[in-house]
Write a protein that holds these residues in place. Structure first.
Motif, PDB file in Angstrom:
ATOM      1  N   THR A 172      39.035  55.022  26.831  1.00 46.41           N
ATOM      2  CA  THR A 172      39.184  54.566  28.216  1.00 46.41           C
ATOM      3  C   THR A 172      40.531  53.897  28.427  1.00 46.41           C
ATOM      4  N   THR A 173      41.129  54.140  29.596  1.00 46.06           N
ATOM      5  CA  THR A 173      42.415  53.539  29.945  1.00 46.06           C
ATOM      6  C   THR A 173      42.213  52.375  30.900  1.00 46.06           C
ATOM      7  N   PHE A 174      42.841  51.248  30.586  1.00 43.96           N
ATOM      8  CA  PHE A 174      42.794  50.046  31.418  1.00 43.96           C
ATOM      9  C   PHE A 174      44.138  49.857  32.111  1.00 43.96           C
ATOM     10  N   GLU A 175      44.097  49.344  33.318  1.00 45.84           N
ATOM     11  CA  GLU A 175      45.298  48.973  34.056  1.00 45.84           C
ATOM     12  C   GLU A 175      45.432  47.454  34.048  1.00 45.84           C
ATOM     13  N   VAL A 176      46.568  46.961  33.550  1.00 40.66           N
ATOM     14  CA  VAL A 176      46.809  45.516  33.473  1.00 40.66           C
ATOM     15  C   VAL A 176      47.062  44.961  34.866  1.00 40.66           C
ATOM     16  N   LEU A 234      44.560  36.930  30.768  1.00 40.92           N
ATOM     17  CA  LEU A 234      45.178  38.204  31.117  1.00 40.92           C
ATOM     18  C   LEU A 234      44.060  39.221  31.308  1.00 40.92           C
ATOM     19  N   LYS A 235      44.073  39.929  32.441  1.00 44.98           N
ATOM     20  CA  LYS A 235      42.967  40.831  32.760  1.00 44.98           C
ATOM     21  C   LYS A 235      43.464  42.250  32.966  1.00 44.98           C
ATOM     22  N   ALA A 236      42.580  43.195  32.620  1.00 43.75           N
ATOM     23  CA  ALA A 236      42.821  44.612  32.845  1.00 43.75           C
ATOM     24  C   ALA A 236      41.513  45.257  33.277  1.00 43.75           C
ATOM     25  N   VAL A 237      41.589  46.295  34.092  1.00 42.73           N
ATOM     26  CA  VAL A 237      40.401  46.924  34.667  1.00 42.73           C
ATOM     27  C   VAL A 237      40.407  48.416  34.345  1.00 42.73           C
ATOM     28  N   ALA A 238      39.255  48.905  33.909  1.00 44.32           N
ATOM     29  CA  ALA A 238      39.061  50.334  33.671  1.00 44.32           C
ATOM     30  C   ALA A 238      38.042  50.859  34.669  1.00 44.32           C
ATOM     31  N   LYS A 239      38.361  51.960  35.317  1.00 43.34           N
ATOM     32  CA  LYS A 239      37.452  52.578  36.285  1.00 43.34           C
ATOM     33  C   LYS A 239      36.709  53.729  35.617  1.00 43.34           C
TER      34      LYS A 239
END
Length: 484
Positions: free
Chosen positions: A393-397, A412-417
């Motif tokens: 899975t790819t996360f966006e910072v 620090l947060k990153a979100v994966a859809k």
């Protein structure tokens, strides 16, 4: 001498038929021959001369012979009966050399240092010229077994860590450490205090190191047979520092764990601007340096030195074939860039931070800038953008800006859809570097489903029995017991 003093003393109390005889009468027939005219004065002068000669002899012995070093060697040998120190030569004025130092109880293979030498210009020359010159520091051979070194004396401490596994069992791990390093004074702080914060020793106009040559270093541990450090050569020449200039010299390190070589400075384009640097350093970190390193990592650094305070600015650091770049300008501003950096392929986080450590990302892309004054608390650090892959899975910072004072509260947060919903990855920055424990969260999804989607690309119910075991082992790493 004793007879002269005796004659003088008897003269004071001598009485003949004429009564008390005066010492001031040199023609007195009863005046002893040793004290006539200047006898007592000669005795006093002789005594003073003897004291001066004894002082000069003591001074010469202490500062111009190897006696002080031999006294120290004898004390060390008495404290450690297995130690043997031979071939001590030199003096406090110019330096010392030792033919060999052997110690250790292992038969046939004691730890040994041969050809140890330290030569400097001496306190007299340093006092006259205000220059400290280390002419030569060297070791011809140093084969040391860690088991022969004395153990640290200090307070033993224990720390327990409790982990709740996915099957409901509780595991408690206790780690024990000893030593007094936690309360030991910081040598760099002490040095700064001694220098009144000037960054240069008071009373000196320059400090020079002309030659350091350490050859054939081998460090082993017979209690851990696989442990071995080999350093064939360390050479350092041409170091010179003054209150207004700093020349680091030429350094070469050859070993099975780390290789470093310095070169003349060059001009490099940093953040779109050409910057001239004082020194260029290239090197290679080998997996033998630390169990957490999975493969060799190349690096290069272009650096300059600020004389006052010893700051390393500006600098430009590149590693992993250019995939990681860190730079800092003279004013303290800087930037961090990661370009498809495969951290998971380079570092094993569990061998660095412990078994309960999260997975490092792959394909890391990150752009961050540091404003002037961040270290002093006047500027901010800004995470501009980035992304990484965790499992499949790819996360966006998420963009973020913070000051140094707020660092303890920043995540620090990153979100994966994903098809099942958004998954948030959150990393506390306060202890980043000493530990690595990001957490995961997703609304309406169980911990098992979150990890299954990340690392297998499907729901937990669709996993095989072996896949479920792998996912279950990760649950206590990314989720607290209450989230299980």
């Amino acid at each position: 001498m004793e007879q002269v003093f005796a004659d003088c003393a008897s003269d004071i109390t001598r009485e003949n038929r004429y009564g008390w005889v005066s010492l001031m009468d040199p023609n007195s027939p009863n005046q002893p021959s040793g004290c006539r005219k200047h006898g007592c004065l000669i005795a006093i002068l002789t005594l003073v001369v003897l004291i001066v000669v004894a002082g000069a002899a003591a001074y010469y012995t202490i500062f111009h012979t190897a006696m002080p070093f031999r006294l120290v060697a004898n004390m060390m040998q008495k404290a450690n009966p297995s130690m043997r120190i031979e071939g001590i030569d030199g003096n406090l004025s110019t330096g010392v050399s030792v033919a060999s130092i052997k110690w250790g109880d292992a038969p046939g293979s004691p730890s040994e240092i041969t050809g140890l030498r330290i030569r400097y210009n001496g306190y007299e020359d340093a006092g006259k010229t205000h220059r400290l010159v280390i002419n030569d520091v060297g070791v011809n051979r140093a084969h040391i077994d860690i088991a022969d070194l004395p153990s640290n004396n200090g307070v033993t401490t224990s720390q327990s860590t409790t982990v709740v596994n996915s099957n409901g069992t509780t595991t408690t791990t206790t780690t024990t450490s000893s030593g007094s390093s936690a309360n030991a004074p910081n040598p760099f702080t002490a040095m700064a205090n001694a220098n009144n914060g000037s960054g240069f020793p008071q009373g000196l106009d320059s400090v020079e190191v002309r030659n350091v040559s350490i050859l054939d270093v081998l460090i082993t541990n017979r209690n851990v047979p696989e442990f071995r450090v080999s350093i064939p050569k360390i050479e350092w020449t041409g170091f010179k520092a003054t209150p207004d200039s700093f020349e680091p010299g030429v350094l070469t390190i050859e070993s099975d764990r780390l290789a470093v070589a310095t070169n003349p400075g060059r001009t490099v384009t940093v953040e779109g601007q050409s910057t001239a640097f004082q020194k260029s350093i290239i090197g290679m970190v080998q997996p033998a340096l630390h169990p957490a390193i999975k493969q060799s990592i190349s690096f290069s650094a272009d650096v300059s030195f600020v004389p006052k305070g010893g700051a390393l600015r500006p600098y430009h650091f590149v590693a992993a074939d250019g995939k990681l770049e860190i730079n800092e300008a003279l004013d303290g501003s800087g930037a961090v860039h990661a370009r498809q950096l495969d951290l998971a392929g380079l570092i094993d986080p569990r061998k660095l931070f412990g078994d309960q450590t999260a997975d490092l990302p792959s394909d890391l892309v990150l752009n961050a800038v540091v404003a002037k004054g961040f270290e002093e608390g006047n500027g901010t650090m800004k995470i501009v953008d980035g992304s990484f892959r965790l499992g499949t899975t790819t996360f966006e910072v998420q963009p973020l800006e913070f000051s140094k004072a707020a660092l303890a509260q920043i995540n620090l947060k990153a979100v994966a859809k994903t098809d099942a919903g958004n998954i948030t990855w959150s990393l506390p920055l306060a202890k980043f570097g000493s530990e690595y424990h990001p957490s995961l969260a997703a609304q309406g999804m169980s911990p098992g489903d979150v990890l299954a989607h990340l690392f297998a690309g499907k729901a937990y119910a669709e996993l095989s029995a072996d896949e479920k075991k792998t996912i279950d082992a990760r649950i206590p790493v990314y989720f607290s017991p209450t989230e299980k």
